[in-house]
Design a protein around this motif. Structure first.
Motif, mmCIF file in Angstrom:
data_model
loop_
_atom_site.group_PDB
_atom_site.id
_atom_site.type_symbol
_atom_site.label_atom_id
_atom_site.label_comp_id
_atom_site.label_asym_id
_atom_site.label_seq_id
_atom_site.Cartn_x
_atom_site.Cartn_y
_atom_site.Cartn_z
ATOM 1 N N ILE A 47 0.856 -1.187 0.000
ATOM 2 C CA ILE A 47 0.000 0.000 0.000
ATOM 3 C C ILE A 47 0.889 1.232 0.000
ATOM 4 C CG2 ILE A 47 -1.930 -1.133 1.165
ATOM 5 C CD1 ILE A 47 -0.989 0.202 3.769
ATOM 6 N N GLU A 48 0.326 2.354 -0.475
ATOM 7 C CA GLU A 48 1.131 3.576 -0.520
ATOM 8 C C GLU A 48 1.057 4.361 0.774
ATOM 9 O OE1 GLU A 48 1.614 7.904 -2.549
ATOM 10 O OE2 GLU A 48 -0.311 6.892 -2.499
ATOM 11 N N GLY A 49 -0.127 4.526 1.332
ATOM 12 C CA GLY A 49 -0.284 5.378 2.510
ATOM 13 C C GLY A 49 -0.568 6.811 2.129
ATOM 14 N N VAL A 50 -0.783 7.645 3.125
ATOM 15 C CA VAL A 50 -1.096 9.046 2.880
ATOM 16 C C VAL A 50 0.152 9.782 2.413
ATOM 17 C CG1 VAL A 50 -2.927 9.033 4.609
ATOM 18 C CG2 VAL A 50 -0.629 9.780 5.263
ATOM 19 N N ARG A 51 -0.044 10.935 1.826
ATOM 20 C CA ARG A 51 1.066 11.781 1.391
ATOM 21 C C ARG A 51 1.166 12.974 2.325
ATOM 22 N NH1 ARG A 51 2.621 11.169 -3.912
ATOM 23 N NH2 ARG A 51 4.357 12.490 -3.249
ATOM 24 N N LYS A 52 2.135 12.941 3.219
ATOM 25 C CA LYS A 52 2.350 14.009 4.193
ATOM 26 C C LYS A 52 3.844 14.176 4.423
ATOM 27 C CE LYS A 52 -1.937 14.949 5.695
ATOM 28 N NZ LYS A 52 -2.538 16.293 5.718
ATOM 29 N N PRO A 53 4.305 15.393 4.731
ATOM 30 C CA PRO A 53 5.702 15.564 5.124
ATOM 31 C C PRO A 53 6.011 14.741 6.372
ATOM 32 C CG PRO A 53 4.675 17.687 4.667
ATOM 33 C CD PRO A 53 3.569 16.672 4.676
ATOM 34 N N THR A 54 7.256 14.364 6.535
ATOM 35 C CA THR A 54 7.637 13.469 7.623
ATOM 36 C C THR A 54 7.202 13.994 8.990
ATOM 37 O OG1 THR A 54 9.530 12.703 6.331
ATOM 38 C CG2 THR A 54 9.582 12.282 8.700
ATOM 39 N N GLY A 55 7.369 15.276 9.241
ATOM 40 C CA GLY A 55 7.005 15.847 10.534
ATOM 41 C C GLY A 55 5.523 15.827 10.818
ATOM 42 N N ASP A 56 4.720 15.668 9.780
ATOM 43 C CA ASP A 56 3.262 15.643 9.931
ATOM 44 C C ASP A 56 2.671 14.265 9.667
ATOM 45 O OD1 ASP A 56 3.195 18.431 10.383
ATOM 46 O OD2 ASP A 56 3.274 18.804 8.220
ATOM 47 N N TYR A 57 3.542 13.259 9.475
ATOM 48 C CA TYR A 57 3.031 11.949 9.058
ATOM 49 C C TYR A 57 2.263 11.286 10.199
ATOM 50 C CZ TYR A 57 2.827 8.193 5.688
ATOM 51 O OH TYR A 57 2.375 7.293 4.762
ATOM 52 N N PRO A 58 1.015 10.837 9.952
ATOM 53 C CA PRO A 58 0.212 10.221 11.011
ATOM 54 C C PRO A 58 0.826 8.912 11.491
ATOM 55 C CG PRO A 58 -1.135 10.810 9.088
ATOM 56 C CD PRO A 58 0.289 10.922 8.669
ATOM 57 N N LEU A 59 0.907 8.734 12.800
ATOM 58 C CA LEU A 59 1.524 7.544 13.360
ATOM 59 C C LEU A 59 0.816 6.269 12.943
ATOM 60 C CD1 LEU A 59 2.307 8.740 17.007
ATOM 61 C CD2 LEU A 59 3.929 8.385 15.138
ATOM 62 N N ASP A 60 -0.529 6.302 12.931
ATOM 63 C CA ASP A 60 -1.256 5.078 12.585
ATOM 64 C C ASP A 60 -1.008 4.693 11.137
ATOM 65 O OD1 ASP A 60 -2.685 7.233 11.572
ATOM 66 O OD2 ASP A 60 -4.656 6.404 12.067
ATOM 67 N N ASN A 61 -0.866 5.680 10.244
ATOM 68 C CA ASN A 61 -0.614 5.372 8.845
ATOM 69 C C ASN A 61 0.803 4.867 8.639
ATOM 70 O OD1 ASN A 61 -0.375 6.339 5.673
ATOM 71 N ND2 ASN A 61 -2.452 5.825 6.311
ATOM 72 N N TRP A 62 1.761 5.462 9.361
ATOM 73 C CA TRP A 62 3.143 4.961 9.309
ATOM 74 C C TRP A 62 3.176 3.487 9.674
ATOM 75 C CZ3 TRP A 62 8.147 6.469 8.167
ATOM 76 C CH2 TRP A 62 9.158 5.628 8.651
ATOM 77 N N GLU A 63 2.519 3.136 10.772
ATOM 78 C CA GLU A 63 2.543 1.751 11.248
ATOM 79 C C GLU A 63 1.902 0.800 10.235
ATOM 80 O OE1 GLU A 63 0.622 2.130 14.997
ATOM 81 O OE2 GLU A 63 2.364 3.056 15.954
#
Length: 251
Positions: free
Chosen positions: A94-110
């Motif tokens: 999966i790709e996941g959301v597109r956000k800068p690293t400092g704003d990346y959602p923790l749940d999406n990262w996981e």
């Protein structure tokens, strides 16, 4: 087409669409019995029906590769229902959301790491055990051009794909003398459902402008390389990362 995989049994994760579907079709067309594994059961069933309509052998299995128990059941299904496991393509992602690293959602990262990196580990863990019981086999992990370069706002996906290359290299060394070859393929901008995430960019034709070849690739072009790496023709190739990107990363 030659039957390079006659009598072989293969698993393809993410096999219900895009690159996974193209690999499933080619493996079947060259003689393999294919377990088309996907989180979307309707998509997997559709590819299986298509393969069977052409005289090929295929079965479908619903799996979330982030779930180790589900992956163990998938490999067990290949062993019990098909009689073994010789080939595997770990393509689910999966790709996941597109956000800068400092704003990346923790749940999406996981979730992105769980599917793209840990999911590949789950698959390899159980596939390797099954292949060792049959004297060897071949595995291809599908990564991305983002396993070698970065992309702004895609930190989770990029980190996961870099990780899969490292995982591939380590495992390839471990099992090189045990008859198991493990490689990874890095597609560039390929015409798949995942590319729809970049629909606005694609509409402006900026993607084509970024390609030295002036076009996007096709799933079949990736499948051709993946199937070569699975075949005996690639008998001395293991631990390698192979790009299919029309020279995108050669800039």
């Amino acid at each position: 087409m030659t039957l390079r995989f006659d009598g072989k049994i293969a698993i393809v994760t993410g096999g219900g669409s895009g690159i996974g579907a193209a690999i499933s079709r080619q493996l079947s067309g060259e003689g393999a019995e294919v377990v088309v594994a996907d989180l979307n059961p309707e998509a997997a069933e559709g590819i299986v029906d298509e393969i069977r309509a052409k005289g090929g052998r295929a079965r479908h299995f619903t799996v979330d590769v982030a779930d180790a128990g589900a992956v163990e059941q998938l490999v067990g299904f290949a062993l019990s229902e098909c009689g073994g496991l010789n080939l595997a393509v770990n393509n689910a992602g999966i790709e996941g959301v597109r956000k800068p690293t400092g704003d990346y959602p923790l749940d999406n990262w996981e979730r992105v790491i769980d599917v793209n990196l840990t999911g590949t580990f789950h698959c390899m863990k159980y596939e390797i055990a099954a292949m060792l019981g049959r004297g060897g086999g071949a595995i291809v992990n599908v990564t991305s051009i983002l396993a070698s370069v970065g992309l702004p706002t895609a930190s989770a996906y990029t980190a996961a794909k870099h990780g899969v290359v490292g995982l591939t290299k380590s495992a390839a060394i471990e099992y090189a003398r045990m008859g198991i070859r493990i490689n990874t393929v890095g597609p560039g901008w390929i015409e798949t459902p995942l590319l729809s995430e970049y629909a606005e960019l694609a509409k402006t034709r900026r993607l084509e402008a970024l390609q030295p070849m002036g076009r996007r690739g096709t799933p079949e072009e990736v499948a051709a390389l993946a199937c070569f790496l699975l075949s005996d023709e690639a008998s001395f190739i293991t631990g390698s990362y192979h790009l299919v990107d029309g020279a995108y990363t050669a800039h």
